[in-house]
Design an enzyme around this catalytic site. Structure first.
Site, PDB file in Angstrom:
ATOM      1  N   GLN A  37       9.867  26.608   0.148  1.00 47.62           N
ATOM      2  CA  GLN A  37       9.964  25.510  -0.335  1.00 47.62           C
ATOM      3  C   GLN A  37      11.799  25.454  -0.253  1.00 47.62           C
ATOM      4  OE1 GLN A  37       8.806  23.892  -4.113  1.00 47.62           O
ATOM      5  NE2 GLN A  37       7.326  25.289  -4.312  1.00 47.62           N
TER       6      GLN A  37
ATOM      7  N   HIS B  90       1.005  -1.260  -0.269  1.00 45.43           N
ATOM      8  CA  HIS B  90       0.056   0.031  -0.005  1.00 45.43           C
ATOM      9  C   HIS B  90       0.698   1.181   0.021  1.00 45.43           C
ATOM     10  CE1 HIS B  90      -3.048  -2.693   1.586  1.00 45.43           C
ATOM     11  NE2 HIS B  90      -4.186  -1.508   1.648  1.00 45.43           N
TER      12      HIS B  90
ATOM     13  N   ASP C  99      14.840  17.883  -1.893  1.00 43.18           N
ATOM     14  CA  ASP C  99      15.599  18.330  -3.077  1.00 43.18           C
ATOM     15  C   ASP C  99      16.376  16.992  -3.505  1.00 43.18           C
ATOM     16  OD1 ASP C  99      15.189  21.032  -3.042  1.00 43.18           O
ATOM     17  OD2 ASP C  99      16.962  21.474  -1.991  1.00 43.18           O
TER      18      ASP C  99
HETATM   19 MN    MN Z   1       2.431  -1.824   3.706  1.00 41.70          MN
HETATM   20 MN    MN Z   2       9.405  21.796  -4.625  1.00 38.16          MN
END
Ligand code: MN
Ligand code: MN
Length: 437
Positions: free
Chosen positions: A427, A277, A408
């Site tokens: 960011q 998952h 990054d």
């Molecule tokens: Mn899992």
């Molecule tokens: Mn970014």
């Protein structure tokens, strides 16, 4: 005739009355179109606690061990709210047919009563059976607080509030607000709440290898050639967590576009790789439907068992402990590259070549201190956890902390722009750092 009517109203000082009539009319029109239901308990009267039906602006409600209060001690918005005692309930006796995306409920203590607890339950079969949504709420303030739930139920639904502490302490409940299924999310506008931090590959519906699956429970950038998601992104807060058991109903995602191979539940059998998952089952336990959604094969990558069941699972568990501390997480994860090592050795593909096994598994977790604050809750001090882990045996007992990297680094690896909705000045700070908590 109409002008006369207005003049008469104005002369008689009934403008207030007119405004109320208009508001009710608007509310009725909105309900008919299937938009948000808001029950503020302003229009009804019920002075005793004995169980009885009462007609309110949204429809008929049953108030059991509950009345409509308008005293100074009633915590309320407007002039009234419902006041519940013992193990009382406030129950919708009508269905919404446009589902329930998000439910918000205001709650406060009555007078100087002690703290109380209550739960939200919803039914998809006109009240024959009920499922709890989210977790138990504690009411500890005389000032109204807002609790948020995310049923994400489509079609027919009704809900009720259940007081669960059983004591004679009274709880006020007000402004029960239910949005349509498919419109939930705190991000505002039409974008998925799961893409609050951005759509890192600008996935859409024109490219089968960068195809957006915009589900109520999570968002996927799917790659039909690889037979796996490029990335899966999801919000995680308390409203997604409840007591629903793991459904284990692995199945093909039939919402994939024509021309795209639909990976089958059995495609990983005997491959030596787990159906791993991305959005974990345990992150989606508010309802059966919500949990079941995580078992679509479009949410899976071919994951080495030691990775999936060990180091990866430990990071998933750690994430939920952060939610338990009151955080809201915005998580994105995926597989990168070709060729992993499962319990049967190394493979580039499985399922007759329909599924490419990734070489690495990566994840980014943005930790918001204030649930619901969205992108504006992200500052240069916001914690961001990023990891890049080999998709191989032998990592089961490794500490996920040893695989931490910067965002990054993952942007260079994948070519995506993560957190693209965050201002670039922020960011540049949070994407360069490596978590060291
Ligand atoms: Mn899992
Ligand atoms: Mn970014």
């Amino acid at each position: 005739m109409i002008a006369n009517f207005w003049q008469k109203l104005y002369r008689n000082g009934w403008v207030t009355g007119l405004v109320i009539v208009l508001l009710i009319t608007f509310n009725t029109l909105f309900s008919a179109k299937g938009a948000t239901t808001v029950e503020g308990f302003e229009s009804g009267s019920k002075g005793s606690y004995a169980a009885a039906d009462v007609t309110l602006s949204t429809g008929v409600w049953n108030l059991n061990d509950a009345l409509i209060g308008n005293l100074a001690g009633d915590a309320k918005s407007g002039t009234k709210s419902t006041r519940i005692r013992n193990s009382g309930r406030a129950t919708m006796k009508f269905n919404r047919t446009t589902g329930a995306g998000t439910v918000t409920i205001k709650h406060g203590k009555y007078g100087s009563d002690a703290n109380t607890t209550w739960q939200l339950w919803c039914s998809t079969n006109s009240g024959s059976s009920w499922s709890q949504i989210g977790s138990t709420v504690t009411t500890s303030s005389t000032t109204l607080q807002t609790a948020t739930f995310t049923p994400n139920i489509s079609g027919t639904v009704r809900c009720e509030v259940r007081k669960t502490d059983g004591t004679s302490n009274r709880t006020n409940i007000d402004d029960i607000t239910i949005t349509d299924y498919g419109t939930s999310g705190g991000g505002g506008g039409s974008a998925s709440v799961h893409l609050t931090m951005g759509n890192p590959s600008s996935a859409g519906t024109s490219n089968l290898n960068n195809y957006l699956l915009d589900k109520p429970q999570y968002a996927v950038g799917y790659n039909c050639s690889l037979g796996r998601p490029n990335w899966v992104s999801w919000q995680l807060n308390n409203s997604w967590l409840g007591s629903t058991p793991r459904q284990d109903d692995f199945r093909a995602d039939t919402t994939l576009p024509s021309g795209c191979y639909q990976v089958k539940s059995t495609d990983f059998s005997g491959s030596g790789f787990d159906r791993g998952h991305m959005t974990p089952s345990a992150d989606r336990t508010s309802t059966v439907a919500v949990n079941s959604s995580t078992f679509l094969m479009s949410n899976m990558i071919a994951q080495a068992p030691d990775n999936n069941q060990g180091v990866w699972a430990n990071l998933e568990n750690y994430s939920r402990t952060l939610v338990g501390q009151g955080k809201e997480l915005h998580i994105i994860s995926g597989g990168h590259g070709t060729g992993g090592t499962g319990s049967n050795g190394t493979s580039n593909t499985i399922a007759n070549g329909n599924v490419t096994v990734p070489n690495r598994t990566w994840k980014i977790i943005v930790v918001l201190d204030t649930p619901g604050s969205g992108v504006s809750g992200v500052t240069t001090l916001t914690r961001v956890i990023a990891v890049n882990i080999p998709n191989a045996q032998g990592v089961r007992n490794d500490d996920w902390r040893n695989y931490r990297v910067s965002v990054d680094t993952l942007e260079s690896l994948t070519g995506y722009d993560f957190l693209s909705e965050v201002p670039t000045s922020i960011q540049s700070v949070i994407e360069a750092q490596i978590d060291s908590f």
